[in-house]
Design a protein around this motif. Structure first.
Motif, PDB file in Angstrom:
ATOM      1  N   ALA A 249      -3.298  -7.823   2.639  1.00  0.00           N
ATOM      2  CA  ALA A 249      -4.521  -7.033   2.810  1.00  0.00           C
ATOM      3  C   ALA A 249      -4.486  -5.705   2.060  1.00  0.00           C
ATOM      4  CB  ALA A 249      -4.784  -6.789   4.296  1.00  0.00           C
ATOM      5  N   ALA A 250      -3.324  -5.084   1.982  1.00  0.00           N
ATOM      6  CA  ALA A 250      -3.228  -3.762   1.347  1.00  0.00           C
ATOM      7  C   ALA A 250      -2.682  -3.819  -0.078  1.00  0.00           C
ATOM      8  CB  ALA A 250      -2.352  -2.843   2.197  1.00  0.00           C
ATOM      9  N   LEU A 251      -2.457  -5.015  -0.600  1.00  0.00           N
ATOM     10  CA  LEU A 251      -1.901  -5.126  -1.956  1.00  0.00           C
ATOM     11  C   LEU A 251      -3.013  -4.978  -2.994  1.00  0.00           C
ATOM     12  CD1 LEU A 251       0.664  -8.039  -1.526  1.00  0.00           C
ATOM     13  CD2 LEU A 251       1.048  -5.573  -1.364  1.00  0.00           C
ATOM     14  N   PRO A 252      -2.774  -4.248  -4.074  1.00  0.00           N
ATOM     15  CA  PRO A 252      -3.834  -3.961  -5.043  1.00  0.00           C
ATOM     16  C   PRO A 252      -4.044  -5.035  -6.104  1.00  0.00           C
ATOM     17  CG  PRO A 252      -1.865  -2.731  -5.627  1.00  0.00           C
ATOM     18  CD  PRO A 252      -1.550  -3.456  -4.353  1.00  0.00           C
TER      19      PRO A 252
ATOM     20  N   SER B  37      11.176 -10.510   0.999  1.00  0.00           N
ATOM     21  CA  SER B  37       9.801 -10.204   0.589  1.00  0.00           C
ATOM     22  C   SER B  37       9.503  -8.711   0.501  1.00  0.00           C
ATOM     23  CB  SER B  37       8.795 -10.875   1.532  1.00  0.00           C
ATOM     24  OG  SER B  37       7.474 -10.506   1.208  1.00  0.00           O
ATOM     25  N   PRO B  38       9.816  -7.899   1.510  1.00  0.00           N
ATOM     26  CA  PRO B  38       9.490  -6.467   1.400  1.00  0.00           C
ATOM     27  C   PRO B  38      10.125  -5.792   0.191  1.00  0.00           C
ATOM     28  CG  PRO B  38      10.043  -7.033   3.666  1.00  0.00           C
ATOM     29  CD  PRO B  38      10.394  -8.225   2.831  1.00  0.00           C
ATOM     30  N   THR B  39      11.366  -6.178  -0.110  1.00  0.00           N
ATOM     31  CA  THR B  39      12.045  -5.601  -1.273  1.00  0.00           C
ATOM     32  C   THR B  39      11.318  -5.956  -2.554  1.00  0.00           C
ATOM     33  OG1 THR B  39      14.178  -5.745  -0.152  1.00  0.00           O
ATOM     34  CG2 THR B  39      14.218  -5.521  -2.544  1.00  0.00           C
ATOM     35  N   ARG B  40      10.948  -7.218  -2.679  1.00  0.00           N
ATOM     36  CA  ARG B  40      10.271  -7.670  -3.891  1.00  0.00           C
ATOM     37  C   ARG B  40       8.890  -7.044  -4.024  1.00  0.00           C
ATOM     38  NH1 ARG B  40      11.054 -11.237  -7.655  1.00  0.00           N
ATOM     39  NH2 ARG B  40       9.328 -12.331  -8.677  1.00  0.00           N
ATOM     40  N   ILE B  41       8.149  -6.960  -2.926  1.00  0.00           N
ATOM     41  CA  ILE B  41       6.816  -6.355  -2.963  1.00  0.00           C
ATOM     42  C   ILE B  41       6.915  -4.897  -3.390  1.00  0.00           C
ATOM     43  CG2 ILE B  41       4.856  -5.639  -1.548  1.00  0.00           C
ATOM     44  CD1 ILE B  41       4.895  -8.606  -2.285  1.00  0.00           C
ATOM     45  N   LEU B  42       7.935  -4.211  -2.938  1.00  0.00           N
ATOM     46  CA  LEU B  42       8.119  -2.812  -3.318  1.00  0.00           C
ATOM     47  C   LEU B  42       8.378  -2.685  -4.826  1.00  0.00           C
ATOM     48  CD1 LEU B  42       8.000  -0.306  -1.523  1.00  0.00           C
ATOM     49  CD2 LEU B  42      10.480  -0.293  -1.496  1.00  0.00           C
ATOM     50  N   LEU B  43       9.174  -3.587  -5.384  1.00  0.00           N
ATOM     51  CA  LEU B  43       9.427  -3.581  -6.818  1.00  0.00           C
ATOM     52  C   LEU B  43       8.153  -3.861  -7.618  1.00  0.00           C
ATOM     53  CD1 LEU B  43      12.818  -5.519  -6.956  1.00  0.00           C
ATOM     54  CD2 LEU B  43      12.451  -3.184  -7.752  1.00  0.00           C
TER      55      LEU B  43
END
Length: 380
Positions: free
Chosen positions: A324-327, A286-292
């Protein structure tokens, strides 16, 4: 009375200033006449901030302005180093013994500094064991290399599980990423798929908690560059969408509540290029994908890109924390893997995504797109 007020204000002002500073103090025994340097470990390398010549008691005291994000420092005498982190206005106390200052010290006043000491001692132990193996004349070159690689991999597995992935938002997780053996980084953010995931996990946390921090931006860029060097997400083979379920617009509508409780319809985004993403925040990737996704969003949102992300996480509270912090638009399918939404879109594996043009037509999905960024640019 007037004089008293002026004095009180002055005292309050001084107190306010002192509250915005951190302090590092203590003593280094058996180090009389040695010079201890207080250094900031910046992105460009160490920078000397202050120094003190030690007396009979080895006492020293340094202070500095509090920064908006965690910052890293070190105490150094010659090549003996104690690494420290400051993330508030705390007072950190260090008591050490010369000449084994780097390993024989106590630190108090900061949980992060305590864990950094654990990591430093682990790294020293690894280096000692590696040195013993390299000096073992009974081993062939291949045996020596295999033994060293096994030790390094075991070390990295331990540090990832117990320090990085367990608490990626902690400053000590950032510190762990940049540990070395000699001149070599133990974690390779350029070409090692699993190591890049570790960098991405910490980068995602810095994006969320300290979005303006230079360290966070640098970490983000390192992770993104690593992801570009290797293919980190394998496309899922899937069948075509059931045409009978597609509306006249060429799109299966989705209407789910977002992380603020509002119903968000996918079809309401007509006029935008939409990346429809099916996601599970509980998965390791998940963190990798969210960063992409954040990279794509930051580059193309102003040009008309929107992300509509459907989570299938079972824990609603966990999902809200993660988003919460995703735009972008974050909704949740509370039925998880049993949801009709996944069935309608014939999603057989998570993550999966679809690309939708400005007219609400599905133009591709993960299994059919070789370069999603190129396709997004084309549709914009």
């Amino acid at each position: 009375m007037k004089k008293f007020l002026i004095s009180a204000i002055a005292i309050l002002a001084l107190a306010s200033c002192s509250e915005k500073r951190f302090h590092i103090e203590g003593n280094i025994a058996n180090a009389k006449d040695s010079v201890v340097y207080f250094e900031n470990i910046g992105l460009a390398g160490p920078e000397v901030l202050d120094s003190a010549k030690l007396g009979d008691d080895g006492a020293f005291s340094f202070s500095g302005e509090r920064t908006e994000a965690p910052e890293f420092y070190r105490l150094r005498i010659n090549d003996q180093i104690i690494s420290l982190c400051i993330d508030s206005t705390e007072t950190v106390t260090v008591k050490a013994q010369w000449p084994q200052m780097a390993s024989q010290y106590e630190v108090s006043g900061s949980d992060n500094c305590l864990v950094m000491k654990e990591l430093a001692l682990k790294q020293m132990s690894l280096q000692q064991r590696a040195l013993q193996v390299s000096r073992d004349a009974t081993l062939s070159v291949d045996q020596m290399n295999d033994s060293l690689l096994s030790m390094i991999n075991a070390y990295k597995k331990d540090v990832k599980a117990n320090y990085i992935f367990k608490n990626p938002a902690k400053p000590y997780a950032y510190f762990a990423l940049f540990q070395t053996m000699g001149n070599m980084l133990l974690f390779n953010p350029r070409t090692n798929r699993d190591d890049i995931k570790a960098f991405a996990a910490v980068a995602t946390s810095w994006d969320a908690f300290w979005p303006e921090a230079e360290r966070g931006r640098n970490l983000h860029n390192i992770a993104i560059e690593g992801m570009k060097n290797i293919r980190t997400i394998d496309a899922e083979n899937s069948k075509a969408i059931d045409i009978s379920k597609v509306q006249a617009t060429g799109l299966i509508d989705i209407a789910l509540r977002d992380n603020k409780g509002q119903i968000r319809r996918l079809t309401d985004l007509k006029g935008k290029v939409v990346l429809l993403d099916f996601h599970l925040f509980a998965m390791d990737e998940s963190p990798t994908r969210i960063l992409l996704l954040r990279e794509l969003y930051n580059k193309y949102h102003d040009q008309g890109l929107e992300i509509y992300q459907v989570s299938i996480d079972g824990d609603e509270h966990f999902w809200k924390q993660q988003t919460a912090a995703l735009p972008w638009i974050s909704v949740r399918e509370e039925r998880g893997v049993n949801s009709s939404t996944l069935q309608l879109y014939n999603v057989r594996g998570i993550p999966d995504f679809f690309l939708i043009d400005r007219d609400n037509n599905i133009v591709g999905r993960s299994a059919t797109m070789k370069d999603v960024e190129q396709d997004i640019r084309r549709l914009l």
